[in-house]
Design an enzyme around this catalytic site. Structure first.
Site, PDB file in Angstrom:
ATOM      1  N   ASP A   1       0.828  -1.205   0.000  1.00  0.00           N
ATOM      2  CA  ASP A   1       0.000   0.000   0.000  1.00  0.00           C
ATOM      3  C   ASP A   1       0.866   1.260   0.000  1.00  0.00           C
ATOM      4  OD1 ASP A   1      -2.337   1.404  -0.031  1.00  0.00           O
ATOM      5  OD2 ASP A   1      -3.028   0.775   1.937  1.00  0.00           O
ATOM      6  N   GLY A   2       0.355   2.300  -0.634  1.00  0.00           N
ATOM      7  CA  GLY A   2       1.009   3.603  -0.565  1.00  0.00           C
ATOM      8  C   GLY A   2       1.636   4.106  -1.844  1.00  0.00           C
ATOM      9  N   ASN A   3       1.460   3.385  -2.950  1.00  0.00           N
ATOM     10  CA  ASN A   3       2.057   3.835  -4.209  1.00  0.00           C
ATOM     11  C   ASN A   3       1.549   5.208  -4.627  1.00  0.00           C
ATOM     12  OD1 ASN A   3       3.411   1.400  -4.343  1.00  0.00           O
ATOM     13  ND2 ASN A   3       2.047   0.499  -5.872  1.00  0.00           N
TER      14      ASN A   3
ATOM     15  N   ARG B   1       0.056   7.549  -2.784  1.00  0.00           N
ATOM     16  CA  ARG B   1       0.460   8.598  -1.842  1.00  0.00           C
ATOM     17  C   ARG B   1       1.931   8.970  -2.008  1.00  0.00           C
ATOM     18  NH1 ARG B   1      -1.794   5.819   3.430  1.00  0.00           N
ATOM     19  NH2 ARG B   1      -2.182   4.125   1.954  1.00  0.00           N
ATOM     20  N   TRP B   2       2.752   7.972  -2.323  1.00  0.00           N
ATOM     21  CA  TRP B   2       4.169   8.237  -2.573  1.00  0.00           C
ATOM     22  C   TRP B   2       4.325   9.226  -3.723  1.00  0.00           C
ATOM     23  CZ3 TRP B   2       7.623   7.918  -6.533  1.00  0.00           C
ATOM     24  CH2 TRP B   2       8.992   7.885  -6.221  1.00  0.00           C
TER      25      TRP B   2
ATOM     26  N   ARG C   1       0.073   9.447 -10.124  1.00  0.00           N
ATOM     27  CA  ARG C   1      -0.032   8.210  -9.362  1.00  0.00           C
ATOM     28  C   ARG C   1       0.632   7.037 -10.089  1.00  0.00           C
ATOM     29  NH1 ARG C   1      -3.738   7.470  -5.279  1.00  0.00           N
ATOM     30  NH2 ARG C   1      -4.134   5.351  -6.022  1.00  0.00           N
TER      31      ARG C   1
ATOM     32  N   HIS D   1       3.172   3.640  -8.957  1.00  0.00           N
ATOM     33  CA  HIS D   1       3.040   2.218  -9.265  1.00  0.00           C
ATOM     34  C   HIS D   1       4.330   1.672  -9.883  1.00  0.00           C
ATOM     35  CE1 HIS D   1      -1.071   2.129  -8.042  1.00  0.00           C
ATOM     36  NE2 HIS D   1      -1.477   2.955  -8.986  1.00  0.00           N
TER      37      HIS D   1
ATOM     38  N   ASN E   1     -10.230  -2.912  -6.831  1.00  0.00           N
ATOM     39  CA  ASN E   1      -9.432  -1.907  -7.535  1.00  0.00           C
ATOM     40  C   ASN E   1     -10.018  -1.490  -8.882  1.00  0.00           C
ATOM     41  OD1 ASN E   1      -6.160  -3.070  -6.367  1.00  0.00           O
ATOM     42  ND2 ASN E   1      -7.563  -1.546  -5.512  1.00  0.00           N
ATOM     43  N   TRP E   2     -11.001  -2.243  -9.369  1.00  0.00           N
ATOM     44  CA  TRP E   2     -11.672  -1.850 -10.609  1.00  0.00           C
ATOM     45  C   TRP E   2     -12.424  -0.528 -10.436  1.00  0.00           C
ATOM     46  CZ3 TRP E   2     -10.289  -4.332 -14.845  1.00  0.00           C
ATOM     47  CH2 TRP E   2      -9.867  -5.662 -14.766  1.00  0.00           C
TER      48      TRP E   2
ATOM     49  N   GLU F   1      -0.069 -13.914  11.648  1.00  0.00           N
ATOM     50  CA  GLU F   1       0.386 -12.753  12.410  1.00  0.00           C
ATOM     51  C   GLU F   1       0.421 -11.556  11.463  1.00  0.00           C
ATOM     52  OE1 GLU F   1       1.123 -12.696  15.694  1.00  0.00           O
ATOM     53  OE2 GLU F   1       0.527 -14.800  15.831  1.00  0.00           O
TER      54      GLU F   1
END
Length: 231
Positions: free
Chosen positions: A15-17, A19-20, A28, A32, A63-64, A198
């Site tokens: 997660d976070g591509n 936002r990066w 965006r 990716h 994600n679609w 975990e």
């Protein structure tokens, strides 16, 4: 790493591509691309550390809902890079497997996933499962439909029977699931398989992840006592 207990199967919610990229005033899609580079780094590190199975949550059934341009770009990444990295799979003896609904993918993408899985089926160094067009609920629903189609009587339905109808029944359940970018939820990832996994949550955005981050997650996992419902 000899004193650290390495989990046989690790799952990662990458997660976070986006936002990066946004944090750097970039599109965006650039996030990716950087996320893909991070995935390659982590796969190599996992192989070196002795992880046997690595499941990467690459594209969910939800994600679609993203923009058409972003979805198209993600599909293009698979088309462009999956076969291109064949030398990398050979070098590290990596077997590629798929989890998810192939029928819901464009035919060329589905064929690409099938082809790579077939070409690497004999490799024994590590297995990387690409969860693409994957959703935990969708996997369970598809399994139930197959059970019904096969006419399995009610009295024969057990946990092990259901397990045998999942996407990769021969792959052991994940011991550790990692999620990046400060999010703390499962997001429909391996719902059946993660019953006793975990979890490790990292604030770091996925494109910034490297070997040291994976080691830190494994070190944290090594300190835990897994009781599986017992004492």
């Amino acid at each position: 790493m000899s004193a650290i207990h390495v989990p046989p199967h690790v799952g990662i919610i990458m997660d976070g591509n986006g936002r990066w990229a946004v944090a750097r005033n970039q599109n965006r899609t650039r996030g990716h691309l950087e996320g893909l580079k991070a995935a390659k780094r982590i796969v190599a590190a996992a192989r070196e550390l002795g992880i046997s199975y690595l499941t990467l949550y690459t594209f969910s059934t939800e994600n679609w809902k993203r923009t058409q341009d972003e979805v198209g770009f993600l599909m293009g990444l698979v088309k462009q890079y999956l076969m291109k990295e064949l030398d990398f799979y050979v070098q590290h003896s990596i077997r590629i497997r798929h989890a998810g609904n192939l029928d819901g993918l464009p035919s060329d993408i589905a064929q690409e996933l099938k082809t790579v899985a077939d070409l690497t089926r004999t490799y024994t160094g590590m297995t990387v499962i690409l969860a693409f067009n994957y959703g935990g609920r969708d996997e369970i629903v598809r399994a139930i439909k197959k059970i019904v189609k096969d006419g399995v009587p009610e009295e024969a339905i057990t946990e092990s029977l259901v397990q045998s109808y999942l996407d990769n029944p021969d792959i052991p359940d994940p011991d550790l699931i990692i999620r990046t970018a400060s999010e703390k939820r499962s997001s429909n990832f391996l719902l059946w398989e993660s019953a006793y996994s975990e979890y490790y949550f990292s604030d770091k955005l996925w494109p910034d992840w490297d070997r040291e981050d994976l080691v830190a997650a494994i070190e944290d996992y090594s300190k835990r006592q897994r009781r599986f419902g017992g004492l």
